[in-house]
Design a protein around this motif. Structure first.
Motif, PDB file in Angstrom:
ATOM      1  N   TYR A 170       1.174  -6.573  -5.748  1.00 18.08           N
ATOM      2  CA  TYR A 170       0.273  -5.666  -6.327  1.00 18.08           C
ATOM      3  C   TYR A 170       0.757  -4.425  -5.511  1.00 18.08           C
ATOM      4  O   TYR A 170       1.150  -4.388  -4.462  1.00 18.08           O
ATOM      5  CB  TYR A 170      -1.143  -5.571  -5.647  1.00 18.08           C
ATOM      6  N   ILE A 171       0.851  -3.214  -6.182  1.00 21.57           N
ATOM      7  CA  ILE A 171       0.861  -1.911  -5.536  1.00 21.57           C
ATOM      8  C   ILE A 171      -0.445  -1.379  -5.421  1.00 21.57           C
ATOM      9  O   ILE A 171      -1.209  -1.189  -6.649  1.00 21.57           O
ATOM     10  CB  ILE A 171       1.713  -0.993  -6.499  1.00 21.57           C
ATOM     11  N   VAL A 172      -1.199  -1.056  -4.233  1.00 22.04           N
ATOM     12  CA  VAL A 172      -2.253  -0.421  -4.130  1.00 22.04           C
ATOM     13  C   VAL A 172      -2.131   1.269  -3.819  1.00 22.04           C
ATOM     14  O   VAL A 172      -1.571   1.309  -2.848  1.00 22.04           O
ATOM     15  CB  VAL A 172      -3.234  -1.046  -2.969  1.00 22.04           C
ATOM     16  N   TYR A 173      -2.619   1.995  -4.787  1.00 15.08           N
ATOM     17  CA  TYR A 173      -2.326   3.458  -4.353  1.00 15.08           C
ATOM     18  C   TYR A 173      -3.776   4.286  -4.787  1.00 15.08           C
ATOM     19  O   TYR A 173      -4.433   3.749  -5.642  1.00 15.08           O
ATOM     20  CB  TYR A 173      -1.075   3.870  -5.384  1.00 15.08           C
ATOM     21  N   ARG A 174      -4.045   5.222  -3.768  1.00  9.96           N
ATOM     22  CA  ARG A 174      -5.129   5.854  -3.925  1.00  9.96           C
ATOM     23  C   ARG A 174      -5.297   6.683  -4.968  1.00  9.96           C
ATOM     24  O   ARG A 174      -6.613   7.101  -5.224  1.00  9.96           O
ATOM     25  CB  ARG A 174      -5.532   6.242  -2.563  1.00  9.96           C
ATOM     26  N   ARG A 175      -4.253   7.293  -5.447  1.00 13.90           N
ATOM     27  CA  ARG A 175      -4.400   8.354  -6.448  1.00 13.90           C
ATOM     28  C   ARG A 175      -3.929   7.622  -7.937  1.00 13.90           C
ATOM     29  O   ARG A 175      -3.841   6.512  -7.979  1.00 13.90           O
ATOM     30  CB  ARG A 175      -3.131   9.274  -6.191  1.00 13.90           C
ATOM     31  N   PRO A 197      -7.357   1.187   0.180  1.00 13.37           N
ATOM     32  CA  PRO A 197      -7.700  -0.191   1.002  1.00 13.37           C
ATOM     33  C   PRO A 197      -8.541   0.462   2.111  1.00 13.37           C
ATOM     34  O   PRO A 197      -8.380   1.250   2.797  1.00 13.37           O
ATOM     35  CB  PRO A 197      -6.435  -0.582   1.793  1.00 13.37           C
ATOM     36  N   THR A 198      -9.705  -0.633   2.485  1.00 15.27           N
ATOM     37  CA  THR A 198     -10.792  -0.184   3.657  1.00 15.27           C
ATOM     38  C   THR A 198     -10.495  -1.421   4.683  1.00 15.27           C
ATOM     39  O   THR A 198     -10.870  -0.941   5.998  1.00 15.27           O
ATOM     40  CB  THR A 198     -12.077  -0.216   3.125  1.00 15.27           C
ATOM     41  N   LYS A 199      -9.883  -2.382   4.565  1.00 15.72           N
ATOM     42  CA  LYS A 199      -9.887  -3.265   5.523  1.00 15.72           C
ATOM     43  C   LYS A 199      -8.907  -4.602   5.041  1.00 15.72           C
ATOM     44  O   LYS A 199      -8.974  -4.830   3.822  1.00 15.72           O
ATOM     45  CB  LYS A 199     -11.339  -4.027   5.380  1.00 15.72           C
ATOM     46  N   ILE A 200      -8.306  -5.068   6.006  1.00 14.54           N
ATOM     47  CA  ILE A 200      -7.425  -6.433   6.028  1.00 14.54           C
ATOM     48  C   ILE A 200      -8.293  -7.766   6.458  1.00 14.54           C
ATOM     49  O   ILE A 200      -8.551  -7.270   7.476  1.00 14.54           O
ATOM     50  CB  ILE A 200      -5.946  -6.109   6.422  1.00 14.54           C
ATOM     51  N   LEU A 201      -8.295  -8.503   5.678  1.00 10.51           N
ATOM     52  CA  LEU A 201      -9.174  -9.814   6.063  1.00 10.51           C
ATOM     53  C   LEU A 201      -8.181 -10.817   6.419  1.00 10.51           C
ATOM     54  O   LEU A 201      -7.058 -10.971   5.882  1.00 10.51           O
ATOM     55  CB  LEU A 201      -9.939 -10.152   4.849  1.00 10.51           C
ATOM     56  N   GLY A 202      -8.446 -11.582   7.415  1.00  9.18           N
ATOM     57  CA  GLY A 202      -7.964 -12.867   8.034  1.00  9.18           C
ATOM     58  C   GLY A 202      -8.699 -13.806   8.315  1.00  9.18           C
ATOM     59  O   GLY A 202      -9.963 -13.818   8.241  1.00  9.18           O
ATOM     60  N   VAL A 262       0.722  -1.315  -0.023  1.00  9.52           N
ATOM     61  CA  VAL A 262       0.060  -0.001  -0.063  1.00  9.52           C
ATOM     62  C   VAL A 262       1.034   1.235  -0.090  1.00  9.52           C
ATOM     63  O   VAL A 262       1.689   1.429   0.884  1.00  9.52           O
ATOM     64  CB  VAL A 262      -0.797   0.020   1.225  1.00  9.52           C
ATOM     65  N   GLY A 263       0.878   1.898  -1.002  1.00  9.83           N
ATOM     66  CA  GLY A 263       1.562   3.131  -0.991  1.00  9.83           C
ATOM     67  C   GLY A 263       2.199   3.504  -2.374  1.00  9.83           C
ATOM     68  O   GLY A 263       2.077   2.582  -3.508  1.00  9.83           O
ATOM     69  N   GLY A 264       2.684   4.411  -3.041  1.00 10.25           N
ATOM     70  CA  GLY A 264       3.180   4.854  -4.199  1.00 10.25           C
ATOM     71  C   GLY A 264       4.501   5.385  -4.326  1.00 10.25           C
ATOM     72  O   GLY A 264       4.851   5.959  -5.352  1.00 10.25           O
ATOM     73  N   GLY A 265       5.199   5.686  -3.174  1.00 11.15           N
ATOM     74  CA  GLY A 265       6.550   6.116  -3.301  1.00 11.15           C
ATOM     75  C   GLY A 265       7.688   5.314  -3.391  1.00 11.15           C
ATOM     76  O   GLY A 265       7.435   3.980  -3.611  1.00 11.15           O
TER      77      GLY A 265
END
Ligand SMILES: Cc1cc2nc3c(=O)[nH]c(=O)nc-3n(C[C@H](O)[C@H](O)[C@H](O)COP(=O)(O)OP(=O)(O)OC[C@H]3O[C@@H](n4cnc5c(N)ncnc54)[C@H](O)[C@@H]3O)c2cc1C
Ligand code: SF4
Ligand code: FES
Lengths: 276, 466
Positions: free
Chosen positions: B311-316, B344-349, B289-292
């Protein structure tokens, strides 16, 4: 390099070492810990400081040989050196305004419970020490703990010495007998701390636990040591290791501590296989 | 003047093949040969008013060094770079040149800019290989004054180097067991070989700088105690190492890492090498999570550790990715999947507390705000789950409070960054200077290095007049 000055085997699986670490010895306080790295290939592993001698510039660690890293450490002898020791880390235990305290130690946790008892005892607090072990032959620090407590209660799971039963049974008995503890300090395996907290909760007795999550740096930069306390993420290395036990999510801690369980086994094999 | 080479694009540089390098930790970019470097250098117009230099945070004398490269006088080129940049082998590899020098280069108006970064790296590597042909800098005559530096990252190291050259006795106190800061624990081997970082550090030791590792200042010693011990000034270069989490459900599950932890296990503790004890999860599918740069490094490391899907998950959107452009390209080539405009809104386990997936909501760019920037807004009802067994959070870091909380008189702003005088880098306490990420928040290697240099000059000024 940090030289091992003395080594003593307290039982088959518990070792005490005095290590030359003048800077750390100067600052250490009860409840704080160090992180060691034996050599270039080793992990960084946290251990609570069991004792220190400011004049001699030494710290004492007591550890149980469970994983590869502690086995490796246990194979070293007086005269050998450890590559890295960093500390004192964490917040020193803060003692409230207490008159009567029960210090509960489980197994090697007694190594950390003992200095806590000693500090309180020397402060003039009335201290009961409840020390639990699986059986008689692995009891450690019995004389030492006796010397710094008003009441000393040895418990063994198999009844081979002292009280036959768990520390929680003994603790409940003492509370019910009207000992009137202001505070309970519990140090030992996570399940033990969890059940001590369960025992004290109905009585509303404040219970401090010392947590041992997986750590890397010990300075707040990895977040690996995070534990959930009162529903919030806390970093045990900088905000702990002591926390209010009634608020700790012990089940989560146990799960997180098992993260590398399967890998740890292969490390042990490699070690005993004598690859290095 | 020699006629410039009007080739419109940068001289290509050799790299490991994407699918090969995605599974090893060796350096991706192999660097220019001498011929390639000379060819690229001859693309420079040697502008009278070199705009490239204005884009460089430490004002490297770019056209001057490039001219020397064109003439094949590589060691002279090196001296020119070194006059303003203490760590060229490092900055040549990790600087966001596309936003600095190269973004200003006039050749970029009509084609690609001069490959200034690659040339800088070439020169620095050449100099390292030919170190024996260069005169060793003489160990300066001691001036009898001691200065302490806290933190052995680029800020601290360059401050230490400059002060040592002026004759100060410098001791660097570093919390970790190895010097280098982010260069050692954060940026991976495949982007910045650790041997290069070590060489730079050895160079400092040759100048008489003492590095004391395993010293967490604020715990083992306070700044006041350091001052009492005869150090007349202190530079704080303790970085911004505190990881942020998102505060969403599931962040304490087994398999959720901060990027700092993940990268430290790999880079500092060498979990990727046989024979090293530090464990790391053997992940099959990883969401970062992030884009830097941090996110790119974590994702590419996960791939190299054997993950099948990363995966790269990035909000922009892609245009806002703060990472170096080259690293984004490299990551894409290596097969990392970008889920942009996803939050991301939630991590599932599962019932054992192990990560099984990450729930994301799709985002779209909203109306432009006052600054004209279009912020992402969630698309209602668009939640979905990516199946992963590992989640790495790389959404940013902030300065560690350890030093400011143990040093009375040291002020910090709301974000925890130390407050300094911009001219001198002095903090709110006399004799205590600071720079790098500890002051700016997470930024860049070259800015940290420049701040260390500036502070060294101020410290010298202060102690000369004291
Ligand atoms: C994964 C990653 C990738 C990056 N990629 C790039 C890139 O490609 N290009 C770029 O320009 N920048 C990049 N950056 C940013 C860059 O690395 C930092 O901006 C730079 O390192 C900051 O330098 P510094 O000296 O201020 O701090 P740091 O490098 O963080 O060094 C601080 C040092 O201080 C030590 N320290 C902290 N507290 C104490 C204490 N109390 N006592 C003693 N020592 C202490 C730390 O252990 C550390 O060694 C990246 C960062 C990361 C994390
Ligand atoms: S702007 Fe470009 S062409 Fe001009 S001097 Fe700088 S690198 Fe050379
Ligand atoms: S051990 Fe890394 S943050 Fe606590």
């Amino acid at each position: 390099m940090f030289k091992i000055l003395n080594k003593k085997e307290l039982n088959d699986a518990v070792v005490r070492m005095d290590i030359e670490a003048p800077y750390i010895a100067k600052k250490a306080k009860a409840g704080q810990f160090i992180i060691y790295r034996i050599d270039e290939y080793s992990e960084r592993v946290p251990l609570t400081i069991a004792d220190y001698d400011r004049e001699a510039g030494t710290i004492t660690i007591i550890f149980q040989t469970i994983g590869g890293s502690t086995q490796h450490l246990a194979r070293l002898n007086a005269g050998d050196s450890i590559l890295d020791v960093v500390g004192p880390l964490g917040v020193a235990t803060e003692y409230g305004d207490v008159k009567r305290v029960a210090v509960v130690g489980g197994g090697v946790g007694c190594a950390i419970a003992y200095p806590q008892a000693k500090t309180l005892y020397n402060m003039g607090v009335e201290v009961d020490v409840i020390a639990g072990f699986r059986s008689k032959d692995i009891v450690i620090l019995e004389e030492e703990m006796k010397a710094v407590s008003n009441g000393f209660y040895l418990c063994t799971d198999d009844g081979s010495a002292g009280f036959h039963g768990f520390v929680t049974d003994k603790l409940k008995e003492l509370i019910d007998s009207g000992r009137g503890y202001d505070e309970v300090i519990a140090i030992g395996p996570v399940p033990m701390m969890k059940f001590v907290c369960k025992t004290t909760e109905p009585y509303g007795i404040k219970t401090i636990v010392s947590l041992n999550p997986i750590m890397v740096d010990g300075t707040g930069m990895c977040g690996g040591c995070r534990v959930t306390v009162d529903g919030k993420i806390r970093y045990a290395c900088v905000e702990g290791p002591d926390f209010d036990g009634h608020k700790v999510d012990f089940d989560e801690l146990m799960r997180r501590n098992a993260t590398y369980k399967n890998q740890e086994k292969t490390h042990v094999c490699r070690l005993t296989g004598g690859v290095r | 003047m020699v006629k410039p080479n009007m080739q419109p694009t940068k001289t290509p540089v050799a790299k490991q093949e994407p699918l090969v390098r995605a599974r090893n930790f060796k350096e991706v970019c192999l660097g220019y040969t001498e011929e390639e470097a000379i060819n690229e250098a001859s693309r420079c117009l040697n502008c009278k008013n070199p705009l490239c230099r204005t884009g460089c945070p430490v004002s490297v004398r770019i056209p001057e060094f490039i001219e020397k490269v064109r003439e094949g006088r590589f060691l002279e080129a090196y001296d020119i770079i070194k006059s303003t940049n203490n760590l060229p082998a490092i900055s040549g590899r990790v600087c966001p040149q596309e936003r600095q020098c190269e973004s200003k280069c006039v050749r970029g108006k009509n084609g690609e800019p001069v490959a200034i970064g690659r040339l800088e790296r070439f020169v620095a590597d050449y100099a390292m290989k030919h170190a024996d042909e260069m005169e060793k800098p003489a160990v300066p005559a001691p001036n009898g004054k001691k200065v302490a530096v806290i933190g052995a990252g680029p800020a601290g190291l360059s401050c230490a180097g400059d002060l040592a050259k002026l004759g100060y006795k410098v001791t660097v106190f570093e919390a970790f067991h190895t010097a280098g800061g982010v260069l050692s624990y954060g940026i991976p081997e495949f982007r910045l070989p650790k041997a290069i970082v070590q060489k730079e550090i050895e160079g400092l030791k040759d100048l008489g700088v003492e590095i004391m590792t395993n010293m967490v200042i604020g715990k083992v010693l306070s700044i006041d105690e350091i001052m009492d011990d005869g150090y007349e000034a202190v530079f704080v270069g303790s970085g911004a190492g505190l990881p942020r989490f998102m505060g969403i459900e599931g962040e304490a599950l087994v398999g959720v890492y901060s990027a700092n932890e993940y990268l430290t296990r790999i880079n500092l503790m060498k979990a990727f090498l046989d024979g090293y004890d530090t464990p790391i999860m053997k992940s099959k599918a990883v969401a970062v999570v992030g884009g830097g740069n941090v996110a790119m490094d974590a994702a590419r490391s996960a791939m190299r550790l054997g993950a099948e899907k990363v995966y790269i998950v990035y909000r922009r959107s892609i245009n806002e990715l703060p990472a170096r452009k080259e690293e984004v390209n490299h990551a894409q080539e290596e097969g990392i999947e970008f889920r942009l405009l996803n939050n991301p809104t939630k991590i599932l386990g599962d019932e054992n507390g192990n990560v099984t997936g990450i729930q994301c909501i799709k985002m779209e760019l909203g109306e432009p705000d006052q600054s004209g920037r279009r912020s992402p807004v969630p698309v209602e009802g668009s939640e979905y789950v990516i199946d992963v067994d590992t989640v790495i959070i790389a959404i940013g870091t902030s300065p560690n409070p350890l030093i400011r909380s143990t040093t009375p008189g040291l002020e910090a702003n709301k974000r925890g960054c130390l407050v300094v005088n911009e001219e001198t880098n002095q903090t709110t306490q006399q004799g205590v200077y600071a720079g790098g990420d500890a002051v700016t928040g997470a930024a860049t290697v070259i800015l940290a290095m420049g701040a260390g240099k500036k502070a060294a000059a101020s410290i010298d000024e202060y102690l000369k007049n004291k």
